[in-house]
Scaffold this active site. Structure first.
Site, PDB file in Angstrom:
ATOM      1  N   SER A  48       0.832  -1.196   0.000  1.00 25.22           N
ATOM      2  CA  SER A  48       0.000   0.000   0.000  1.00 25.22           C
ATOM      3  C   SER A  48       0.874   1.256   0.000  1.00 25.22           C
ATOM      4  O   SER A  48       1.674   1.462  -0.905  1.00 25.22           O
ATOM      5  CB  SER A  48      -0.952  -0.045   1.189  1.00 25.22           C
ATOM      6  OG  SER A  48      -1.976   0.919   1.075  1.00 25.22           O
ATOM      7  N   GLU A  50      -9.992  -3.900  -5.734  1.00 22.64           N
ATOM      8  CA  GLU A  50      -9.502  -2.767  -4.949  1.00 22.64           C
ATOM      9  C   GLU A  50      -9.524  -1.497  -5.776  1.00 22.64           C
ATOM     10  O   GLU A  50      -9.226  -1.502  -6.979  1.00 22.64           O
ATOM     11  CB  GLU A  50      -8.103  -3.029  -4.409  1.00 22.64           C
ATOM     12  CG  GLU A  50      -7.026  -3.329  -5.432  1.00 22.64           C
ATOM     13  CD  GLU A  50      -5.650  -3.397  -4.777  1.00 22.64           C
ATOM     14  OE1 GLU A  50      -5.307  -2.482  -3.999  1.00 22.64           O
ATOM     15  OE2 GLU A  50      -4.922  -4.370  -5.043  1.00 22.64           O
ATOM     16  N   HIS A  76      -7.451  -5.333  -1.378  1.00 20.01           N
ATOM     17  CA  HIS A  76      -6.242  -4.551  -1.174  1.00 20.01           C
ATOM     18  C   HIS A  76      -5.275  -5.252  -0.227  1.00 20.01           C
ATOM     19  O   HIS A  76      -5.638  -5.620   0.898  1.00 20.01           O
ATOM     20  CB  HIS A  76      -6.638  -3.188  -0.599  1.00 20.01           C
ATOM     21  CG  HIS A  76      -5.507  -2.245  -0.387  1.00 20.01           C
ATOM     22  ND1 HIS A  76      -4.748  -1.740  -1.425  1.00 20.01           N
ATOM     23  CD2 HIS A  76      -4.989  -1.705   0.746  1.00 20.01           C
ATOM     24  CE1 HIS A  76      -3.833  -0.929  -0.940  1.00 20.01           C
ATOM     25  NE2 HIS A  76      -3.944  -0.894   0.366  1.00 20.01           N
TER      26      HIS A  76
END
Length: 305
Positions: free
Chosen positions: A144, A238, A268
């Protein structure tokens, strides 16, 4: 057909998504509680270390190469997450790659806005190289925001003439803080973790007064030429999917060796939940294969020189 464990995880995530309706303190505390579901294997050891002023920790498992290192930058939208919250993920990835892990506790926003995280990543990386680890034996990785930060680190190191690592791994990387990808809205109904409006809140915390298209904050807008081989993982469920696909396309156009893996209906950074879902275990194994293909362990004669 996905596993029952994965379907249960998605249902749980939909019931309690990460969003900007709660306070930052609640975000941080909530992620710390999740760690209780993801304990370290009993044979993994953790050693805190000061990486030239940046808190970090060595993560070791039996049988891994001590000459090779996964330099790991955790996710959390630059404002949540810690060494503790991502210890299991860093451990799983390092073990899969057959090397030690060095996880970095960079400063968080909004207490420390951009470019604090980039500065800390650069400082810790230089400390690692000065400690005697060869750059060719280092793989940088992150999930991320940590995936975006990994790319920013590579760009900064390249621009300042530092030796680059052998490769980098980006898991569901956040590369566009301006949130211009079509998937931000197009995948909103599919994503149980992130909501479009939350991206703007998280980005503002980190950016402060900076433009969202600043390359070291949003690597999608930067010069990607000269970067080492990249592995990028993303899921079709996502909203940050286009952060990966567009980054991969731009990197390939710049001459970078890119491996892009898009996993059907994955959420995600599903790797984070590998102890709970077989799909996560499979993704971790794929990352391990990539790492093993790119690091170059020192032989005994080289180590003595």
């Amino acid at each position: 057909m996905h596993s029952q464990q994965y379907r249960s995880l998605v249902a749980m995530a939909r019931a309690k998504p990460l969003n900007s309706d709660v306070t930052l303190e609640q975000h941080r505390e909530g992620l710390e509680r999740v760690v209780d579901l993801l304990p370290l294997p009993p044979d993994v050891t953790v050693e805190p270390v000061d990486a030239d002023g940046v808190p970090a920790e060595w993560i070791n498992a039996p049988g891994v190469s001590m000459d090779c290192v996964l330099f790991y930058l955790h996710g959390g939208a630059y404002s949540i997450g810690s060494l503790r919250t991502h210890r299991r993920l860093a451990s799983d990835l390092a073990r899969a790659g057959g090397l030690r892990g060095l996880s970095i506790g960079y400063r968080l926003a909004p207490e420390h806005v951009f470019p604090a995280a980039v500065e800390d990543a650069v400082t810790a990386y230089r400390w690692l190289i000065c400690s005697g680890i060869a750059p060719g034996n280092v793989v940088v990785g992150g999930d991320s925001a940590g995936g975006g930060l990994s790319l920013a680190l590579l760009m900064k190191l390249r621009d300042e003439g530092d030796p680059l690592p052998a490769a980098a791994v980006c898991l569901s990387p956040w590369t566009d803080l301006a949130a211009t990808g079509a998937s931000v809205m197009g995948k909103a109904a599919s994503d149980p973790i992130l909501r479009p409006r939350d991206l703007h809140c998280f980005a503002q915390r980190y950016l402060g007064e900076m433009d969202a298209r600043t390359p070291l904050a949003s690597p999608l807008y930067g010069d990607l030429s000269g970067l080492p081989p990249l592995l990028i993982h993303a899921g079709t469920a996502e909203i940050l999917l286009d952060d990966s696909t567009r980054l991969a396309a731009r990197a390939k156009d710049a001459g970078v060796d890119v491996t892009l893996k898009i996993a059907d209906d994955m959420i995600h950074a599903w790797h984070y939940f590998a102890p709970l879902i077989p799909e996560g275990e499979e993704a971790i194994a794929e990352v391990g294969e990539f790492i093993r293909a790119h690091v170059r362990p020192l032989d005994a004669a080289s180590a003595r020189r």
